[in-house]
Scaffold this active site. Sequence first.
Site, short mmCIF file in Angstrom:
data_model
loop_
_atom_site.label_atom_id
_atom_site.label_comp_id
_atom_site.label_asym_id
_atom_site.label_seq_id
_atom_site.Cartn_x
_atom_site.Cartn_y
_atom_site.Cartn_z
CB SER A 203 -0.86 0.02 1.25
OG SER A 203 -0.02 0.20 2.37
CE LYS A 204 -2.97 6.25 -1.74
NZ LYS A 204 -3.75 6.86 -2.78
#
Length: 510
Positions: A268-269
């Site tokens: 995930s960012k």
Amino acid sequence: MTSKAPVNQHPSTQEASPVRVRIAPSPTGDPHVGTAYIGLLNYIYARQRSGQFILRIEDTDRTRFVPTSEQMIFDSLRWVGLTWDEGPDVGGPYGPYRQSERTEIYREHAEMLLANGHAYRSFETAEELEAMRQQQIAAKVPPRYNGAHRHLTQAQIDAYLAEGRPYTVRLKVPENQSTTFTDELRGPITFDHNNVDDQVLLKSDGYPTYHLANVVDDHLMRITDVIRAEEWISSTPKHVLLYAAFGWELPRFWHMPLLRNTDKSKISKRKNPVSLVFYQQSGYLPQAMLNFLGLLGGGMAQPTEQEIVSKGLNTKEGDIFSLAEMLEKFDFRRISLGGPVFDLVKLKWLNGEYLRKLTPEEFFTALRSTILSDSYIRAIAPLVQSRMEILGQFGDMTGFFFADNILPPESVWLPKKRTFEESLAFIAEQLTALEAAAWEAEAIESSLKTLGEAKQWSVKENFMLLRAILTGSTSSPPLVESMIVFGKARTLDRLRRFLDVQKKQANQRK
Ligand code: GLU
């Protein structure tokens, strides 16, 4: 009681038809490292079997559509070194390769299923569906469509149509049966139809859902192997039922293990930069990136003890290989299902290895085509020209554009009238606001100002804080212009890294 429905799937051992694989990214933002990972696997699979690799753009979700995204997908996949045989930008015999140009095809196919009794029209309004959902939640049953309009009479349907009521087309999932398909990495997977919702195929605006468009295209584009990320495995039963409803042969399915953060959560960012643009702009070499992505699935055989000894390898060197070596040695049957970790430390190490292999001339070229490119310096220069007395000050004023790490001390970034905690919380919110902002001056300014007003941070305080974090100093070239030149991917990364480091330090102090 459930009975078994027959399926007709490509046999996994003999490949009757020429191999055709695809990736099908959706242009919803920056191109994702996962797209390059799955792209590479498809590319290797096709090349190893003299097959075709197709790029299809799945752009039917108009609410998430980002106009610049498609070109960024092409550019960044080419940057890592992938090419495709058919696609929107290169053409091919099974086009168009952009789903928004194929809506008529999906409508015709939805009509086919209405005609053969495998789909039906559902006329409920959004409010009625929401009420259904709420009732189910209250009754503690999993929310799903209750099938009410499966059994409308022809007269009722005609009356609704005459009224001009909008409708969706839904798949009529055969009840009380089960189906088994094979996942090439996992073996047979059986699902009970009673657990599959009557999936919407065509939305009331006439656009297809992902499921319909994806299956119709894979069939019409003669895709033999669907090699995609594990996160789509829960959609596969719906797809398998759709193939059956059309009477089509199933492709082989390969669901690749999801990339993970170092803590094993899905990549995930929040925890890793996931935009390919970030890696390109930060000065990662494409050959290192491709090597790293090839390592992830575990499809490359590790060197044997004997090779390690005879070639004097250290085991880490066994991790270094070219695309040509991957084409030769990558084995899909070796892929392990444990989630591969997207480990930035490893990627940086690999990148260093590749940097050291460059000749001085290649190294110079690498610098000049990335962080010291003409276009980058040309964009930076006007931001400082009026502030300088001698050219030698250029470096003093612009160092932060060329640095990887900027970590100003608290005396620089912490606003006098604010606590550490409230400042960090505010930056985290700024990060979220900036993630959603289009990367141009007006949008950035207005999202920062809106947030500042909502949280009662003055524009001055708010910009000063951001300036200190991004540039490492309280005086800098104009902030918003600098952010634009520095780029969205790197700006967001700098803020995320700042937050990570501060949180870690605060934890250590506890
Ligand atoms: N459009 C989907 C995506 O964005 C495609 C998934 C698939 O390969 O079926 O990844």
